[in-house]
Design a protein around this motif. Sequence first.
Motif, short mmCIF file in Angstrom:
data_model
loop_
_atom_site.label_atom_id
_atom_site.label_comp_id
_atom_site.label_asym_id
_atom_site.label_seq_id
_atom_site.Cartn_x
_atom_site.Cartn_y
_atom_site.Cartn_z
N ALA A 49 0.85 -1.19 0.00
CA ALA A 49 0.00 0.00 0.00
C ALA A 49 0.88 1.23 0.00
O ALA A 49 1.09 1.90 1.02
N ALA A 50 1.46 1.54 -1.14
CA ALA A 50 2.29 2.74 -1.31
C ALA A 50 1.40 3.86 -1.80
O ALA A 50 0.23 3.94 -1.44
N ARG A 51 1.95 4.76 -2.62
CA ARG A 51 1.12 5.84 -3.16
C ARG A 51 -0.10 5.25 -3.86
O ARG A 51 -1.20 5.79 -3.80
N ALA A 229 -12.49 13.00 2.65
CA ALA A 229 -11.31 12.31 2.13
C ALA A 229 -11.59 10.82 2.08
O ALA A 229 -12.33 10.29 2.91
N PRO A 230 -11.03 10.12 1.08
CA PRO A 230 -11.17 8.66 1.04
C PRO A 230 -10.41 8.02 2.19
O PRO A 230 -9.44 8.58 2.70
N LEU A 231 -10.83 6.84 2.58
CA LEU A 231 -10.17 6.12 3.66
C LEU A 231 -8.85 5.55 3.16
O LEU A 231 -8.84 4.75 2.22
N PRO A 232 -7.71 5.95 3.73
CA PRO A 232 -6.43 5.44 3.22
C PRO A 232 -6.26 3.97 3.54
O PRO A 232 -6.78 3.45 4.53
N PHE A 343 -9.66 9.16 11.25
CA PHE A 343 -10.62 9.20 10.14
C PHE A 343 -11.98 8.71 10.63
O PHE A 343 -12.05 7.80 11.46
N PHE A 344 -13.06 9.28 10.05
CA PHE A 344 -14.40 8.84 10.44
C PHE A 344 -15.39 9.23 9.36
O PHE A 344 -15.45 10.39 8.94
N GLN A 345 -16.16 8.25 8.89
CA GLN A 345 -17.27 8.44 7.96
C GLN A 345 -16.92 9.34 6.78
O GLN A 345 -17.57 10.36 6.53
#
Length: 845
Positions: A49-51, A229-232, A343-345
């Motif tokens: 899980a890099a860039r 933001a998307p969940l990383p 992070f949340f929702q």
Amino acid sequence: MAKSASSNARTLERYRQKRDFAATTEPIGQVSAAGAASGALGFVVQKHAARRLHYDFRLELEGTLKSWAVPKGPSLDPTEKRMAVHVEDHPLDYASFEGVIPPKEYGAGTVIVWDRGTWMPVGDPVAGYQSGKLKFELQGEKLHGHWTLVRMRGRGDERQDPWLLIKERDAFARSAAEYDVTEALPDSVLAQGNSKSAAGGNAKTAVPKQRRSRPGQGRQVLPAAARPAPLPLALAPQLATLTSTVPRNAKQWAYEIKFDGIRLLARIDGDDVRLFTRNGHDWTSRLKSLAAEIRALGLGSAWLDGEIVILSANGTTDFQALQNAFDSSKVEDILYFVFDFPFFQGHDLRLVPLAERRALLKAVIAVPAATRVRYSEAFEGTPDDLLAAACQMGLEGLIGKRVDAPYVSARAPSWIKLKCKQRQEFVICGFTAPKGSRQGLGALLLGLHDETGKLHYAGSVGSGLDSRMLTKLLAMLTELEVPVCPLGKLPPRVVARWVKPKLVAEISFAEWTKEGRIRHPVFHALRADKAAGNVTRERPVDVEQLRPRPARSVKVSNADRVIDPTTGLTKGDLVGFYEAIAPHLLPHLRGRPVSLVRGPTGIDGELFFQKHAETIKIPGINVLDASLWAGYPPLLEIASQTAIVAAAQLNVIEFHTWNATKRAIDKPDRVIFDLDPGDGVPWRHMLDAAMLTKTMLDELGLVSFLKTSGGKGLHVVVPIAPKLQWSTVKTFSQDVVLHIAQTIPQRFVSKSGSRNRVGKVYIDYLRNGQGATTVSAFSARARPGLGVSVPVSWQELEELTAGDHWTIRTALQRVDAAGYVDPWAEYADTRKVQQIGTAIRKLAG
């Protein structure tokens, strides 16, 4: 023919050039001669899980791992031909690597071992690899059957040539519409209990999919600073800094228990819950029931940060009991204390102040039904009283956190550790034989890494080891035994058996000796969650020295606005730094045209480079006569400390200056050689490059000075009397660079462009053209960490660890230190008399 050890060393050179092994825990790789290219060989597939998420497919061949990056991962469907980009060979011991590659390092992100096993070549594998068509059979935990790797173009001289990874039609082939192996089996195969193969079905069904419906869930009011933001896929945790003092302003800090457990981050994406250690190891399979409880909270999407522990009878946390719980399969007794909420929702909460993040966390976590998932409470009281109470209760200490600070994926001063006693991790480097009635082993020999990554002896420990641990350690260490000592200088009369420095032990002790050894040590536990390559001596610092000084002469607007999310540093921090450093910065600005780099929203936002007086009005800034540079708008000059602070208040982050003064703008008074590393250049090569450049200038009879760039590189500066035209000075600098690049082409390159400088140092001579600028000494840089360009002596070169060796947090400590001597004290006198005419003739001759 098998490759020799020296041949494999050359094969791995590119792998090693790309990595700084003092920063990353990736293996440097043991070099050995290759075995025969026949029979069963090892393979590994690592989920990276890099860039961008991809899968690294690696086959053992000729003593290394031949490697391909597969963006979409392998498919069991023969009709799906997956792109596989050929990358550099990796060492064989990379096959067991899992962990987090730190930010700013090559391949930064989380790596897990997704699959592993053996492969059987069909035909001659070396010939197949060289010709571009490699057929083989996989016998893995997830991948099986026959496969083919085929190169898309017919020549093999491309640096990253594209191949295709194709599943052959056999009993293990499955339609993509029916089954996606990467979706069905996402976990690491190194995690305990994860041994299902691709033929065995969907591993996600191992954890029940259930969700608790709670009143108010999903209707939480998000803080104002939350950003969509998307969940990383991966998240590195924030780490605390060990301090020797407590903060003065108690209202800005909150204090929690320092748990004696294992750091754990939980990624929640609907029903998919994954549990990661601080180094990125996937422990979901080891903690299935805990993952089920977290899933039942119904958080939707989130990252949780906390610590898993076992509570003893008196209510304290017990690390040894936690290890025993895994060994005895009593994981149902493990509790998860959650203390942060990055992070949340669908929102990134990292820029939200800690107090607001924790208030939201408490609202969604602190429910009676979550019996094993608990909210980590903060305690009221002065830090001195709280620490005394914690020590009296037998706790490890306290963690202090600034209530107004963001969450940063790094070790940051907004979180601090206050310990009851000295205790840290050490690397086990060897062991002695038992004496008397003792069984197993006598004592463990311990080591710590220094700043360069070398291991040094730190003492031995025999106390605290019970019979069970002695037996366990002896078995583990015997498997790691090597004939050569991994340490540096040892004390006399040490007789020991040496081991690979892989295991990490947590040790408490009374104090450090002046030789760097520990007194009265006691063994507590092995730390499987800590990477041996990152273990260094913890040195407590004064918490008040961790932040730049607040500005006093100007009221800072939006002082609490974070301008560097990686560290949590604010605009107020930057303005305070510039006010304090102004006496040192001003001599490098005064009298020169200046260009300003402004960042109104911080280093992640848009940056503006401004060199003219058309659209900026800063109190105290001078607008120079337009005739100085005919045909252009008036230039700017910073001529006072007030102007420096005022510029910072107006969001100026960097100060760049010309190589000439306003008094003689048509004749430069210095030559700058900007040493800029390309991708894969180790820091050792940067130090060598600076010294080689100095040696070249010495040969030309020129005195040079050195400074860090505050970014990735170094600047070598040659002061000269302003006698020659710009074109002459630029041509001279170009000739010097060309000579160096032609003399040592394996290290240097004279052409710009990222493709040209891979693995090499580019020396930028274009800084010496009229109108070009270079970042000033003592200017900050608009880069993660807010590094500072700092003058250094040549004697200090070997002590530098990076181009941003100093930041706005630490540069002031350097200039304020007792006995500080300006390393550029002779610069002004050198500039008065030094000329390059003789050097030009030497180069020409």
